[in-house]
Design a protein around this motif. Structure first.
Motif, PDB file in Angstrom:
ATOM      1  N   GLU A  30      -8.850  -1.577  -0.875  1.00 16.88           N
ATOM      2  CA  GLU A  30      -7.937  -1.572  -2.018  1.00 16.88           C
ATOM      3  C   GLU A  30      -6.623  -0.885  -1.649  1.00 16.88           C
ATOM      4  OE1 GLU A  30      -9.806  -0.190  -5.658  1.00 16.88           O
ATOM      5  OE2 GLU A  30     -11.778  -0.751  -4.862  1.00 16.88           O
ATOM      6  N   ILE A  31      -6.729   0.202  -0.905  1.00 20.33           N
ATOM      7  CA  ILE A  31      -5.537   0.932  -0.472  1.00 20.33           C
ATOM      8  C   ILE A  31      -4.704   0.069   0.463  1.00 20.33           C
ATOM      9  CG2 ILE A  31      -4.748   2.879   0.941  1.00 20.33           C
ATOM     10  CD1 ILE A  31      -7.113   4.489  -0.223  1.00 20.33           C
ATOM     11  N   ALA A  32      -5.363  -0.557   1.446  1.00 24.50           N
ATOM     12  CA  ALA A  32      -4.642  -1.377   2.426  1.00 24.50           C
ATOM     13  C   ALA A  32      -3.897  -2.523   1.758  1.00 24.50           C
ATOM     14  CB  ALA A  32      -5.623  -1.908   3.478  1.00 24.50           C
ATOM     15  N   ARG A  33      -4.507  -3.115   0.735  1.00 19.10           N
ATOM     16  CA  ARG A  33      -3.851  -4.227   0.025  1.00 19.10           C
ATOM     17  C   ARG A  33      -2.670  -3.746  -0.797  1.00 19.10           C
ATOM     18  NH1 ARG A  33      -9.291  -6.127  -0.769  1.00 19.10           N
ATOM     19  NH2 ARG A  33      -9.368  -5.031  -2.774  1.00 19.10           N
ATOM     20  N   ALA A  34      -2.746  -2.527  -1.308  1.00 19.86           N
ATOM     21  CA  ALA A  34      -1.695  -2.029  -2.206  1.00 19.86           C
ATOM     22  C   ALA A  34      -0.475  -1.508  -1.460  1.00 19.86           C
ATOM     23  CB  ALA A  34      -2.266  -0.922  -3.100  1.00 19.86           C
ATOM     24  N   LEU A  35      -0.653  -1.030  -0.239  1.00 19.66           N
ATOM     25  CA  LEU A  35       0.452  -0.407   0.501  1.00 19.66           C
ATOM     26  C   LEU A  35       1.486  -1.437   0.954  1.00 19.66           C
ATOM     27  CD1 LEU A  35      -1.594   2.014   2.812  1.00 19.66           C
ATOM     28  CD2 LEU A  35      -0.209   2.677   0.831  1.00 19.66           C
ATOM     29  N   THR A  36       2.750  -1.084   0.808  1.00 20.18           N
ATOM     30  CA  THR A  36       3.820  -1.878   1.402  1.00 20.18           C
ATOM     31  C   THR A  36       3.863  -1.570   2.899  1.00 20.18           C
ATOM     32  OG1 THR A  36       5.508  -0.159   1.126  1.00 20.18           O
ATOM     33  CG2 THR A  36       5.143  -1.663  -0.743  1.00 20.18           C
ATOM     34  N   PRO A  37       4.560  -2.377   3.704  1.00 21.20           N
ATOM     35  CA  PRO A  37       4.639  -2.077   5.135  1.00 21.20           C
ATOM     36  C   PRO A  37       5.132  -0.661   5.430  1.00 21.20           C
ATOM     37  CG  PRO A  37       5.422  -4.294   4.726  1.00 21.20           C
ATOM     38  CD  PRO A  37       5.183  -3.676   3.374  1.00 21.20           C
ATOM     39  N   ARG A  38       6.142  -0.204   4.699  1.00 21.34           N
ATOM     40  CA  ARG A  38       6.650   1.153   4.919  1.00 21.34           C
ATOM     41  C   ARG A  38       5.609   2.200   4.533  1.00 21.34           C
ATOM     42  NH1 ARG A  38       8.493   5.129   7.671  1.00 21.34           N
ATOM     43  NH2 ARG A  38       9.519   6.766   6.468  1.00 21.34           N
ATOM     44  N   GLN A  39       4.917   1.993   3.426  1.00 23.25           N
ATOM     45  CA  GLN A  39       3.890   2.927   2.989  1.00 23.25           C
ATOM     46  C   GLN A  39       2.706   2.935   3.948  1.00 23.25           C
ATOM     47  OE1 GLN A  39       3.210   1.407  -0.914  1.00 23.25           O
ATOM     48  NE2 GLN A  39       5.006   2.402  -1.806  1.00 23.25           N
ATOM     49  N   LYS A  40       2.368   1.768   4.485  1.00 23.16           N
ATOM     50  CA  LYS A  40       1.280   1.694   5.455  1.00 23.16           C
ATOM     51  C   LYS A  40       1.633   2.498   6.708  1.00 23.16           C
ATOM     52  CE  LYS A  40      -1.081  -2.000   5.605  1.00 23.16           C
ATOM     53  NZ  LYS A  40      -1.587  -3.379   5.811  1.00 23.16           N
ATOM     54  N   GLU A  41       2.893   2.436   7.101  1.00 18.57           N
ATOM     55  CA  GLU A  41       3.348   3.209   8.255  1.00 18.57           C
ATOM     56  C   GLU A  41       3.201   4.705   7.980  1.00 18.57           C
ATOM     57  OE1 GLU A  41       7.501   3.920  10.786  1.00 18.57           O
ATOM     58  OE2 GLU A  41       7.338   2.250   9.385  1.00 18.57           O
TER      59      GLU A  41
END
Length: 208
Positions: A30-41
């Protein structure tokens, strides 16, 4: 796991029962799907970054129940380790060292959050995410965090504030298995104000 060969114990009777796993590691998906590319970084830059790559997020209650019954009786063991017997002749130990290797999380003194949050003023970030938050009130529930996660990032939230929310959900829901109606630890809210302190906290000891 560390393995040893010893004389096999006598056969034991396995007990048929049901087991409920409250930890919910699929929160990672759920977290991985919600994060934007910048947030994932940003998330990957935290101590929990590698957990975004977790492949198997579903727990298996039946398998867990089985290996709990494989714990031998009478074997000498320390308080900080678990032993399992795998027929016909193998014993395996799972302790702090193995937990550290599996999780990649730091070990150290974790008597309290006090030393890590004593110089942190806040949590100011919480007021950005939850404008109606009252520090002296009832507190925030896991469901409050889950609602923000389901809504996804919005213009009112900074990238780092959304990441703070996500790492707390991973700890509280994924690792410790808190339910939606339970309160999020106020100390954890304060610790997330300073992500450097968050990453230095001995999460391995805390979760172990």
């Amino acid at each position: 796991m560390e393995e040893e060969s010893q004389e096999a114990p006598p056969p034991k009777e396995y007990i048929s029962s049901s087991l409920t796993l409250r930890t919910r590691m699929n929160i990672v998906n759920e977290i991985a799907r919600a994060l934007t590319p910048r947030q994932k970084e940003l998330f990957q830059g935290t101590c929990f970054g590698p957990w975004l790559q977790l492949q198997q997020t579903r727990g298996d209650p039946a398998l867990t129940h089985l290996f709990l019954q494989l714990q031998p009786i009478g074997i000498q063991r320390g308080e900080q380790e678990f032993w399992f017997y795998f027929p016909p002749f193998h014993y395996a130990r799972f302790g702090r060292e193995e937990f550290c290797l599996v999780t990649g999380l730091r070990f150290g003194r974790h008597d309290s959050f006090g030393p890590y949050i004593q110089n942190i003023h806040g949590p100011l970030w919480v007021f950005n995410v939850f404008p109606g938050y009252n520090r002296g009130g009832e507190g925030l529930k896991v469901s409050d965090f889950e609602k923000v996660l389901q809504e996804g990032p919005s213009g009112r939230l900074s990238d780092i504030d959304f990441v703070r929310l996500c790492v707390i959900l991973l700890v509280e829901v994924g690792f410790t298995g808190k339910q939606s109606t339970q309160l999020v630890s106020p100390d954890m809210l304060s610790l997330a104000e300073n992500m450097e302190a968050w990453n230095m906290f001995p999460w391995g000891s805390y979760l172990w």
